[in-house]
Design a protein around this motif. Structure first.
Motif, PDB file in Angstrom:
ATOM      1  N   VAL A   1       4.391   1.931   2.330  1.00  0.00           N
ATOM      2  CA  VAL A   1       5.383   3.083   2.033  1.00  0.00           C
ATOM      3  C   VAL A   1       4.673   4.326   1.332  1.00  0.00           C
ATOM      4  O   VAL A   1       3.570   4.215   1.299  1.00  0.00           O
ATOM      5  CB  VAL A   1       5.885   2.123   0.847  1.00  0.00           C
ATOM      6  N   LEU A   2       5.835   4.904   1.541  1.00  0.00           N
ATOM      7  CA  LEU A   2       5.314   6.448   0.975  1.00  0.00           C
ATOM      8  C   LEU A   2       6.052   6.401  -0.328  1.00  0.00           C
ATOM      9  O   LEU A   2       6.697   5.958  -0.657  1.00  0.00           O
ATOM     10  CB  LEU A   2       5.866   7.622   2.152  1.00  0.00           C
ATOM     11  N   ALA A   3       5.140   7.258  -1.061  1.00  0.00           N
ATOM     12  CA  ALA A   3       5.455   7.512  -2.490  1.00  0.00           C
ATOM     13  C   ALA A   3       6.848   7.859  -2.701  1.00  0.00           C
ATOM     14  O   ALA A   3       7.202   8.831  -2.122  1.00  0.00           O
ATOM     15  CB  ALA A   3       4.311   8.091  -3.378  1.00  0.00           C
ATOM     16  N   LYS A   4       7.696   7.449  -3.586  1.00  0.00           N
ATOM     17  CA  LYS A   4       8.974   7.925  -3.899  1.00  0.00           C
ATOM     18  C   LYS A   4       9.116   9.297  -4.363  1.00  0.00           C
ATOM     19  O   LYS A   4       9.935  10.013  -3.925  1.00  0.00           O
ATOM     20  CB  LYS A   4       9.654   6.963  -5.012  1.00  0.00           C
ATOM     21  N   TYR A   5       8.203   9.943  -5.266  1.00  0.00           N
ATOM     22  CA  TYR A   5       8.133  11.265  -5.680  1.00  0.00           C
ATOM     23  C   TYR A   5       7.010  11.999  -5.044  1.00  0.00           C
ATOM     24  O   TYR A   5       7.025  12.955  -5.495  1.00  0.00           O
ATOM     25  CB  TYR A   5       7.825  11.042  -7.260  1.00  0.00           C
TER      26      TYR A   5
ATOM     27  N   ASP B   1       4.994  15.013  -6.450  1.00  0.00           N
ATOM     28  CA  ASP B   1       5.471  15.214  -7.554  1.00  0.00           C
ATOM     29  C   ASP B   1       4.991  14.399  -8.992  1.00  0.00           C
ATOM     30  O   ASP B   1       5.329  14.532  -9.899  1.00  0.00           O
ATOM     31  CB  ASP B   1       6.827  15.750  -8.015  1.00  0.00           C
ATOM     32  N   ALA B   2       4.605  13.348  -8.318  1.00  0.00           N
ATOM     33  CA  ALA B   2       4.209  11.975  -9.223  1.00  0.00           C
ATOM     34  C   ALA B   2       3.509  12.537 -10.607  1.00  0.00           C
ATOM     35  O   ALA B   2       3.768  12.151 -11.741  1.00  0.00           O
ATOM     36  CB  ALA B   2       3.601  11.005  -8.519  1.00  0.00           C
TER      37      ALA B   2
ATOM     38  N   VAL C   1       0.776  -1.274  -0.003  1.00  0.00           N
ATOM     39  CA  VAL C   1      -0.106   0.049  -0.048  1.00  0.00           C
ATOM     40  C   VAL C   1       0.665   1.280  -0.044  1.00  0.00           C
ATOM     41  O   VAL C   1       1.807   1.473   0.936  1.00  0.00           O
ATOM     42  CB  VAL C   1      -0.999   0.004   1.391  1.00  0.00           C
ATOM     43  N   CYS C   2       0.945   2.105  -0.923  1.00  0.00           N
ATOM     44  CA  CYS C   2       1.658   3.368  -1.132  1.00  0.00           C
ATOM     45  C   CYS C   2       0.849   4.408  -1.018  1.00  0.00           C
ATOM     46  O   CYS C   2      -0.205   4.829  -1.623  1.00  0.00           O
ATOM     47  CB  CYS C   2       2.234   3.330  -2.576  1.00  0.00           C
ATOM     48  N   PHE C   3       1.254   5.152  -0.152  1.00  0.00           N
ATOM     49  CA  PHE C   3       0.584   6.556   0.334  1.00  0.00           C
ATOM     50  C   PHE C   3       1.230   7.799  -0.268  1.00  0.00           C
ATOM     51  O   PHE C   3       2.818   7.758  -0.138  1.00  0.00           O
ATOM     52  CB  PHE C   3       0.653   6.805   1.744  1.00  0.00           C
ATOM     53  N   GLY C   4       0.411   8.353  -1.007  1.00  0.00           N
ATOM     54  CA  GLY C   4       1.159   9.325  -1.980  1.00  0.00           C
ATOM     55  C   GLY C   4       0.511  10.793  -1.670  1.00  0.00           C
ATOM     56  O   GLY C   4      -0.232  10.907  -0.710  1.00  0.00           O
ATOM     57  N   GLY C   5       0.812  11.695  -2.624  1.00  0.00           N
ATOM     58  CA  GLY C   5       0.164  12.945  -2.716  1.00  0.00           C
ATOM     59  C   GLY C   5       0.717  13.682  -1.618  1.00  0.00           C
ATOM     60  O   GLY C   5       1.921  13.324  -1.128  1.00  0.00           O
ATOM     61  N   SER C   6       0.205  14.580  -1.040  1.00  0.00           N
ATOM     62  CA  SER C   6       0.711  15.307   0.147  1.00  0.00           C
ATOM     63  C   SER C   6       1.102  14.614   1.295  1.00  0.00           C
ATOM     64  O   SER C   6       1.708  14.867   2.321  1.00  0.00           O
ATOM     65  CB  SER C   6      -0.038  16.380   0.587  1.00  0.00           C
TER      66      SER C   6
END
Length: 76
Positions: free
Chosen positions: A59-63, A66-67, A22-27
């Protein structure tokens, strides 16, 4: 309270889709190293948190946030 609701929502999505990661992205990705991120991980990894097919990796989003910008600039 916010983290309890977030844990419930993420847990429901995990039960529906049964992901391996599960990837958490954005802010939200800027929470790395933040106590909020660690408290959420505690809640999701707690023994009473059971999911259909075991616990996925969180995990947290790598980018980070800015993805979308990076994806928009990639040509096919």
């Amino acid at each position: 309270m916010f983290l309890d609701y977030l844990k419930t929502g993420v847990g429901n999505l995990i039960d529906i889709f049964e992901p391996e990661v599960v990837c958490f992205g954005g802010s939200f990705a800027y929470y790395e190293g933040n106590p909020v991120w660690f408290r959420l991980l505690e809640k999701l990894n707690a023994p009473e948190s059971t999911f259909n097919d075991g616990k996925p990796k969180f995990v947290l989003a790598k980018y980070k946030n800015d993805a979308g910008i990076i994806g928009a600039t990639i040509e096919e």
